[in-house]
Design a protein around this motif. Structure first.
Motif: not given
Lengths: 76, 168
Positions: A1-20
């Motif tokens: 589930m964590k992986e799922f959230i990370e994948y989706v959010v990183k794919a949508l934002v301009d700064h994926p490296e700041e997603v945690s």
């Protein structure tokens, strides 16, 4: 589930490296806390909250498959 | 690879990754263009879970796929993505247009308008499309407490249909 959230959010934002995503395990419920660049929060929420609502619905399906309840909170 | 082929591969990867991360199982993902619409057929052992109650999970999967894919295509270019899982949309489309036609017949006979159950935009569109050639009838979406609902009624100037406001 964590992986799922990370994948989706990183794919949508301009700064994926700041997603945690932090996972907090409860007895029956798993809470996920999402942190990202302030400027990306709007992208994660979407127009009228449609994006975050969709992410939560899909997370619900993933949780059902895992036999738990899951919640997703955006931490500002 | 041309633009369309590239897009098909991208969308296949997005839907495949989402399905895998949600179900922890591989699903079969077949994307293809039908005119300007990119249709994606998904088959999985866990289809019911991926469709969800009243298709809510499917709608979310489609929306998120659309949003992610949109970031992968050149600015200004728009592609409409429709996802179907185990033929759910096809079945639903047949059911809804059949129901709409039955209600239309009742409305034509009685003159009383009928308010259908709340439906999402895709389902309401099926009703509008199913009845667009009915000369005597119109379909209108209304906002109610329960959501957006389609009313099927006689055209203005037709038979009187007053006093038909029904809450349900």
């Amino acid at each position: 589930m964590k992986e799922f959230i990370e994948y989706v959010v990183k794919a949508l934002v301009d700064h994926p490296e700041e997603v945690s995503v932090t996972q907090i395990d409860g007895e029956k419920t798993v809470i996920f806390e999402l942190r990202c660049n302030e400027g990306d929060i709007g992208k994660v929420i979407g127009k009228q909250g449609r994006t975050i609502k969709s992410i939560r619905t899909l997370l619900g399906a993933a949780a059902a498959k895992a036999g738990v309840r899951a919640m997703l909170e955006i931490v500002e | 690879m041309n633009e369309r082929q590239k897009l098909l591969t991208t969308v296949q990867q997005i839907v495949g990754t989402l399905a895998k991360l949600i179900l922890h199982e591989d699903a079969s993902i077949i994307p293809q263009f039908e005119d300007e619409t990119l249709k994606v057929e998904v088959e999985s052992k866990e289809s019911a879970l991926l469709i969800g109650k009243e298709g809510k999970v499917l709608e979310s999967l489609q929306y998120i796929t659309q949003r992610i894919a949109q970031r992968n295509i050149p600015e200004g270019q728009i592609v409409r993505i429709i996802i179907d899982i185990a033929g759910y949309r096809t079945r639903k489309e047949e059911e809804i247009s059949k129901l709409a036609k039955e209600i239309a017949e009742r409305v034509s006979k009685s003159g009383q308008s009928v308010l259908m159950q709340p439906m999402g935009s895709w389902e309401r569109r099926i009703v509008h499309m199913a009845l667009k050639d009915e000369a005597k009838l119109v379909t209108e979406s209304e906002d109610t407490i329960k959501g957006r609902q389609v009313r099927i009624k006689l055209k203005e100037g037709g038979q009187s249909s007053s006093g038909n406001e029904q809450p349900d």
